[in-house]
Design a protein around this motif. Structure first.
Motif, PDB file in Angstrom:
ATOM      1  N   UNK A 226      -0.983   4.666  -2.417  1.00 46.15           N
ATOM      2  CA  UNK A 226      -0.359   3.730  -1.488  1.00 46.15           C
ATOM      3  C   UNK A 226      -1.403   2.804  -0.865  1.00 46.15           C
ATOM      4  N   UNK A 229      -2.493   0.163  -3.330  1.00 41.80           N
ATOM      5  CA  UNK A 229      -1.520  -0.933  -3.432  1.00 41.80           C
ATOM      6  C   UNK A 229      -1.645  -1.860  -2.230  1.00 41.80           C
ATOM      7  N   UNK A 232      -4.454  -4.088  -2.628  1.00 40.10           N
ATOM      8  CA  UNK A 232      -4.216  -5.123  -3.642  1.00 40.10           C
ATOM      9  C   UNK A 232      -3.402  -6.282  -3.084  1.00 40.10           C
ATOM     10  N   UNK A 233      -2.504  -6.002  -2.155  1.00 38.48           N
ATOM     11  CA  UNK A 233      -1.705  -7.107  -1.627  1.00 38.48           C
ATOM     12  C   UNK A 233      -2.317  -7.687  -0.356  1.00 38.48           C
ATOM     13  N   UNK A 239      -6.131  -2.546   9.168  1.00 39.89           N
ATOM     14  CA  UNK A 239      -4.673  -2.395   9.108  1.00 39.89           C
ATOM     15  C   UNK A 239      -4.301  -1.049   8.481  1.00 39.89           C
TER      16      UNK A 239
ATOM     17  N   UNK B  89       2.763  -0.977  -9.786  1.00 46.00           N
ATOM     18  CA  UNK B  89       2.094  -0.643  -8.515  1.00 46.00           C
ATOM     19  C   UNK B  89       3.047  -0.723  -7.320  1.00 46.00           C
ATOM     20  N   UNK B  90       4.197  -0.113  -7.462  1.00 43.75           N
ATOM     21  CA  UNK B  90       5.136  -0.080  -6.333  1.00 43.75           C
ATOM     22  C   UNK B  90       4.921   1.201  -5.533  1.00 43.75           C
ATOM     23  N   UNK B  91       5.341   1.175  -4.280  1.00 41.43           N
ATOM     24  CA  UNK B  91       5.319   2.396  -3.471  1.00 41.43           C
ATOM     25  C   UNK B  91       6.612   3.133  -3.774  1.00 41.43           C
ATOM     26  N   UNK B  93       7.991   5.928  -2.855  1.00 40.97           N
ATOM     27  CA  UNK B  93       8.853   6.575  -1.847  1.00 40.97           C
ATOM     28  C   UNK B  93       9.287   5.597  -0.744  1.00 40.97           C
ATOM     29  N   UNK B  94       9.206   4.303  -1.063  1.00 40.87           N
ATOM     30  CA  UNK B  94       9.731   3.311  -0.129  1.00 40.87           C
ATOM     31  C   UNK B  94      10.780   2.473  -0.847  1.00 40.87           C
ATOM     32  N   UNK B 102       6.096  -5.627   2.072  1.00 39.12           N
ATOM     33  CA  UNK B 102       4.735  -5.165   2.382  1.00 39.12           C
ATOM     34  C   UNK B 102       3.729  -6.299   2.661  1.00 39.12           C
TER      35      UNK B 102
END
Lengths: 326, 227
Positions: A226, A229, A232-233, A239, B89-91, B93-94, B102
């Protein structure tokens, strides 16, 4: 602010907001994040409970020692208040000389109160209380001297012993006594216990720091994907680490509350035993529980331990997780 | 918009992933990056998104030299680049909404404004009805489109995609490409790494071909590699 594209409106700054709105949103954001972190703790009850338990138990020992010192100090100070100097007068002192001495003592600015005990009166008291009444009836002369009990104005042991030295020089005084030896010993023991408590507290705080740090480190590792990711964004380290810092704060808070509960349980349990001891000493001693201010300090310490423990972990671990991306 | 100047990337051990690569992608241009696996496509994209740094040479985005971007500024650079990954590259559990939101949350958006943008992005990829779903309940193509929605939600001027059609059947691939074309038509620069040759042949966009780390062809169609 965009680094690559001058003038590209990014983020919330794209939407014009006044200062007050932004201020409010800042706090709303933090409260929201704090609640989210609380939820995270809820999601991993086993490890969180374990950490809170370690925190609670670890902090209980220094808190107990602190309360012990506090109560011992209360004992010693209540005795210190009653510090009296006993002046045993020379056997051949007569009434006018006694009156002279009393006047002299009362005029002394260091003296709070003078109480004269006639040797006849002392003998009567002693006969009545000691249980040697029969034996005394065989003695012809009263062996006891006249006694004056002098209460010093300043009851600290230092001032009292200075006064003692002065009173020793009085003409009619055979012997002057101030029974502060054992008080000094008690004071020494109290300060020893206090120093032991500080050393123990320091060691346990370090332990707590490491335990919280380790818990947060494990949390970071389980969320590695998590975090990657998010990097990456375009999430900054600060934060990403914020929710973990809040988790640390919550762990500290609950640890502090647990310490308080254990402490109360301990005091309740010890109360009876302590009452037994104090009754034997015919003392009116009552156990002082934790005050509200002390609870506040405890929570403050626990929360800062949680915060800094987690800061230790996020500083080391979050920057190490690099986006490997593509 | 995007310019490589004699960029070389070598890894410890002497492996040279990119060898003196130069090219220039214009503002609002759409191009493909192709070559065998191991030819250096991913490395090239990593240099743009600052996951890696070049050994020698320079990368410019909109005239800004990326070698002058320090560690603390990297996140802000990434906010200007929409990135789409082969494995999404997704989360997991969301919800889809949270995933797409995001980048906005990170930039400090909240409330109605954020919801509006997320819905707009999901609408563009045709997934508005899946907003409350969890990613693992979606098909591969849908997950990829969620990834695209996330990449474009804060309207970046540059879009990078790494094998966006990697695991998809031709029809789905075409849908995804149409989505990219739609973004390109509103002025977004797009660079798509892909080894799907039949797709490239159909699309007829500028194609940059890498082979063993060297740029061997830069032209309208794929022709250089020895297939």
């Amino acid at each position: 602010m965009s680094i690559l594209f001058q003038g590209r409106a990014t983020g919330a700054t794209a939407v014009k907001q006044n200062l007050w709105n932004r201020f409010v949103m800042f706090w709303v954001h933090h409260v929201r994040q704090a609640i989210t972190s609380l939820g995270e703790i809820w999601l991993t009850p086993a490890s969180s409970l374990l950490t809170v338990a370690v925190l609670g138990v670890s902090l209980t020992l220094p808190v107990t020692l602190h309360l012990m010192v506090k109560n011992l100090q209360q004992v010693s100070s209540s005795i210190d208040q009653a510090a009296q100097i006993s002046l045993f007068l020379k056997a051949d002192t007569n009434e006018t000389q006694i009156a002279e001495l009393i006047a002299l003592l009362q005029a002394n600015p260091e003296v709070a109160d003078v109480q004269f005990i006639d040797k006849g009166q002392a003998l009567a008291e002693f006969t009545a209380e000691s249980g040697f009444g029969e034996a005394f009836s065989y003695i012809e002369d009263n062996p006891l001297p006249h006694v004056m009990l002098v209460s010093p104005k300043n009851t600290s042991s230092l001032a009292a012993s200075a006064l003692l030295d002065a009173l020793k020089q009085e003409r009619y005084v055979e012997l002057a006594k101030l029974d502060i030896g054992w008080l000094e010993r008690l004071d020494a023991i109290v300060s020893l216990v206090r120093q032991v408590a500080m050393a123990v507290a320091l060691l346990l705080m370090i332990a707590v720091l490491l335990v919280v740090g380790n818990t947060i480190r494990l949390m970071i590792l389980t969320k590695k994907d998590e975090i990657e990711v998010m990097k990456l964004v375009g999430a900054t380290n600060s934060y990403i680490q914020r929710p973990f810092l809040y988790t640390g704060i919550w762990l500290g808070f609950f640890g502090g509350i647990l310490t308080f509960l254990i402490e109360e349980l301990l005091l309740w349990w010890l109360k009876h035993a302590i009452r037994g001891v104090t009754q034997l000493y015919e003392s009116s001693f009552s156990l002082q529980p934790m005050s509200l201010a002390e609870l506040g300090y405890l929570l403050l310490v626990a929360i800062s331990l949680g915060f800094f423990g987690s800061l230790l972990a996020v500083r080391r671990n979050i920057s190490q997780i690099e986006a490997t991306g593509l | 918009m995007l310019r490589f100047e004699q960029v070389t990337k070598s890894y410890s051990g002497g492996f040279v992933a990119l060898d003196r690569v130069s090219f220039h992608l214009e503002k609002g241009e759409m191009a493909f990056l192709t070559g065998h696996s191991g030819a250096g496509k991913s490395t090239l994209l990593k240099l743009i998104s600052l996951i890696e740094r070049p050994t020698t040479g320079k990368v410019f985005i909109n005239g800004v030299d990326l070698s002058r971007v320090n560690r603390g500024q990297v996140p802000y650079v990434r906010r200007d680049i929409g990135m789409i990954f082969q494995n999404h590259k997704l989360l997991m559990n969301h919800s889809v909404f949270d995933n797409v939101a995001l980048p906005l949350v990170i930039e400090g958006f909240s409330g109605k404004d954020m919801t509006k943008r997320v819905h707009a992005a999901l609408d563009k990829v045709g997934l508005l009805d899946k907003v409350r779903c969890l990613p693992h309940t979606l098909s591969g193509g849908e997950q990829q489109r969620v990834g695209i929605a996330r990449a474009v939600v804060n309207r970046p001027p540059l879009l990078l995609a790494d094998e966006p059609t990697g695991n998809l059947d031709p029809d789905l691939s075409k849908d995804i490409m149409n989505v990219f074309e739609a973004f390109n038509q509103v002025g977004v620069s797009v660079l798509i790494a892909s080894h799907d040759l039949s797709l490239l042949a159909r699309m007829r966009y500028r194609t940059l071909t890498l082979k063993n780390g060297r740029m061997i062809n830069d032209g309208l169609t794929y022709s250089g590699a020895d297939e």
